[in-house]
Design a protein around this motif. Structure first.
Motif, PDB file in Angstrom:
ATOM      1  N   PHE A  84      26.614  38.970  25.126  1.00 29.02           N
ATOM      2  CA  PHE A  84      27.361  40.179  25.475  1.00 29.02           C
ATOM      3  C   PHE A  84      27.712  40.206  26.963  1.00 29.02           C
ATOM      4  N   ILE A  85      26.777  39.808  27.805  1.00 28.92           N
ATOM      5  CA  ILE A  85      27.033  39.776  29.245  1.00 28.92           C
ATOM      6  C   ILE A  85      28.127  38.767  29.567  1.00 28.92           C
ATOM      7  N   LEU A  86      28.113  37.615  28.916  1.00 28.21           N
ATOM      8  CA  LEU A  86      29.161  36.616  29.143  1.00 28.21           C
ATOM      9  C   LEU A  86      30.523  37.140  28.699  1.00 28.21           C
ATOM     10  N   ALA A  87      30.557  37.868  27.614  1.00 24.71           N
ATOM     11  CA  ALA A  87      31.833  38.433  27.157  1.00 24.71           C
ATOM     12  C   ALA A  87      32.354  39.469  28.148  1.00 24.71           C
ATOM     13  N   VAL A  88      31.475  40.329  28.623  1.00 22.77           N
ATOM     14  CA  VAL A  88      31.882  41.331  29.617  1.00 22.77           C
ATOM     15  C   VAL A  88      32.305  40.657  30.917  1.00 22.77           C
ATOM     16  N   ALA A  89      31.599  39.616  31.327  1.00 27.54           N
ATOM     17  CA  ALA A  89      31.949  38.903  32.558  1.00 27.54           C
ATOM     18  C   ALA A  89      33.304  38.218  32.431  1.00 27.54           C
ATOM     19  N   ALA A  90      33.601  37.679  31.263  1.00 24.41           N
ATOM     20  CA  ALA A  90      34.899  37.030  31.060  1.00 24.41           C
ATOM     21  C   ALA A  90      36.027  38.052  31.125  1.00 24.41           C
ATOM     22  N   VAL A  91      35.825  39.191  30.507  1.00 24.41           N
ATOM     23  CA  VAL A  91      36.839  40.249  30.552  1.00 24.41           C
ATOM     24  C   VAL A  91      37.001  40.769  31.973  1.00 24.41           C
ATOM     25  N   GLU A  92      35.892  40.959  32.657  1.00 27.80           N
ATOM     26  CA  GLU A  92      35.938  41.438  34.045  1.00 27.80           C
ATOM     27  C   GLU A  92      36.672  40.453  34.935  1.00 27.80           C
ATOM     28  N   ALA A  93      36.425  39.179  34.755  1.00 27.43           N
ATOM     29  CA  ALA A  93      37.101  38.167  35.569  1.00 27.43           C
ATOM     30  C   ALA A  93      38.591  38.130  35.263  1.00 27.43           C
ATOM     31  N   ALA A  94      38.952  38.206  34.005  1.00 24.38           N
ATOM     32  CA  ALA A  94      40.368  38.164  33.636  1.00 24.38           C
ATOM     33  C   ALA A  94      41.130  39.379  34.167  1.00 24.38           C
ATOM     34  N   ILE A  95      40.558  40.562  33.999  1.00 22.76           N
ATOM     35  CA  ILE A  95      41.215  41.776  34.485  1.00 22.76           C
ATOM     36  C   ILE A  95      41.237  41.803  36.006  1.00 22.76           C
ATOM     37  N   GLY A  96      40.128  41.399  36.632  1.00 30.10           N
ATOM     38  CA  GLY A  96      40.078  41.367  38.095  1.00 30.10           C
ATOM     39  C   GLY A  96      41.093  40.409  38.684  1.00 30.10           C
ATOM     40  N   LEU A  97      41.218  39.238  38.099  1.00 30.82           N
ATOM     41  CA  LEU A  97      42.200  38.279  38.598  1.00 30.82           C
ATOM     42  C   LEU A  97      43.621  38.747  38.342  1.00 30.82           C
ATOM     43  N   ALA A  98      43.870  39.403  37.218  1.00 29.20           N
ATOM     44  CA  ALA A  98      45.209  39.934  36.951  1.00 29.20           C
ATOM     45  C   ALA A  98      45.580  41.006  37.975  1.00 29.20           C
ATOM     46  N   ILE A  99      44.644  41.894  38.274  1.00 30.21           N
ATOM     47  CA  ILE A  99      44.893  42.919  39.298  1.00 30.21           C
ATOM     48  C   ILE A  99      45.100  42.266  40.654  1.00 30.21           C
ATOM     49  N   LEU A 100      44.332  41.243  40.943  1.00 29.95           N
ATOM     50  CA  LEU A 100      44.465  40.525  42.212  1.00 29.95           C
ATOM     51  C   LEU A 100      45.829  39.873  42.349  1.00 29.95           C
ATOM     52  N   ILE A 101      46.330  39.288  41.278  1.00 29.00           N
ATOM     53  CA  ILE A 101      47.651  38.654  41.321  1.00 29.00           C
ATOM     54  C   ILE A 101      48.746  39.693  41.553  1.00 29.00           C
ATOM     55  N   VAL A 102      48.643  40.844  40.883  1.00 34.34           N
ATOM     56  CA  VAL A 102      49.637  41.900  41.082  1.00 34.34           C
ATOM     57  C   VAL A 102      49.590  42.415  42.519  1.00 34.34           C
ATOM     58  N   LEU A 103      48.392  42.600  43.051  1.00 30.24           N
ATOM     59  CA  LEU A 103      48.276  43.072  44.437  1.00 30.24           C
ATOM     60  C   LEU A 103      48.787  42.034  45.421  1.00 30.24           C
ATOM     61  N   PHE A 104      48.535  40.763  45.144  1.00 31.02           N
ATOM     62  CA  PHE A 104      49.027  39.720  46.040  1.00 31.02           C
ATOM     63  C   PHE A 104      50.556  39.652  46.017  1.00 31.02           C
ATOM     64  N   ARG A 105      51.134  39.835  44.851  1.00 30.72           N
ATOM     65  CA  ARG A 105      52.594  39.810  44.765  1.00 30.72           C
ATOM     66  C   ARG A 105      53.225  40.996  45.488  1.00 30.72           C
ATOM     67  N   SER A 106      52.567  42.134  45.468  1.00 31.85           N
ATOM     68  CA  SER A 106      53.156  43.307  46.114  1.00 31.85           C
ATOM     69  C   SER A 106      52.822  43.393  47.607  1.00 31.85           C
ATOM     70  N   ARG A 107      51.616  42.991  48.004  1.00 30.19           N
ATOM     71  CA  ARG A 107      51.178  43.121  49.404  1.00 30.19           C
ATOM     72  C   ARG A 107      51.107  41.802  50.151  1.00 30.19           C
ATOM     73  N   HIS A 108      51.216  40.667  49.453  1.00 30.87           N
ATOM     74  CA  HIS A 108      51.146  39.320  50.047  1.00 30.87           C
ATOM     75  C   HIS A 108      49.830  39.064  50.768  1.00 30.87           C
ATOM     76  N   SER A 109      48.768  39.681  50.275  1.00 30.20           N
ATOM     77  CA  SER A 109      47.444  39.464  50.842  1.00 30.20           C
ATOM     78  C   SER A 109      46.403  39.945  49.839  1.00 30.20           C
ATOM     79  N   ILE A 110      45.211  39.325  49.897  1.00 27.56           N
ATOM     80  CA  ILE A 110      44.101  39.805  49.071  1.00 27.56           C
ATOM     81  C   ILE A 110      42.933  40.255  49.936  1.00 27.56           C
ATOM     82  N   GLU A 111      43.205  40.511  51.202  1.00 29.33           N
ATOM     83  CA  GLU A 111      42.153  41.006  52.085  1.00 29.33           C
ATOM     84  C   GLU A 111      41.959  42.499  51.866  1.00 29.33           C
TER      85      GLU A 111
END
Length: 101
Positions: free
Chosen positions: A65-92
């Motif tokens: 269960f923890i691995l499943a939650v971690a996989a979902v968290e990583a996928a959603i976190g990276l998707a949000i990160l990509i959207v923020l990088f495209r709009s702000r050109h930074s992940i800081e």
């Protein structure tokens, strides 16, 4: 057979590295996500170690269960990160804090 103490020490070291990364690193969101994954990995090591020590499969089921939650968290976190990088050109984090207001 490896004693339980070795697994617990390994879990504590990995957990400490994750906490240290969360405390020290306040710049890069990607590194913060990796530190959260280290924390989850340390918990998984402890669950499997205790599961093996007590001959009970409940700890290993929790790990799935923890691995499943971690996989979902990583996928959603990276998707949000990509959207923020495209709009702000930074992940800081300093640049992303401007989104608050």
């Amino acid at each position: 057979m490896i004693p339980l103490n070795y697994y617990l020490i390994l879990g504590a070291i990995i957990f400490s590295l994750g906490l240290l990364g969360l405390v020290i690193n306040r710049k890069n969101v990607l590194i913060l996500l990796m530190c959260v994954e280290l924390l989850l990995l340390a918990v998984n090591i402890n669950f499997v170690a205790f599961s093996h020590y007590f001959q009970d499969l409940a700890g290993q089921i929790f790990v799935f269960f923890i691995l499943a939650v971690a996989a979902v968290e990583a996928a959603i976190g990276l998707a949000i990160l990509i959207v923020l990088f495209r709009s702000r050109h930074s992940i800081e984090i300093d640049v992303l804090n401007r989104l608050k207001g």
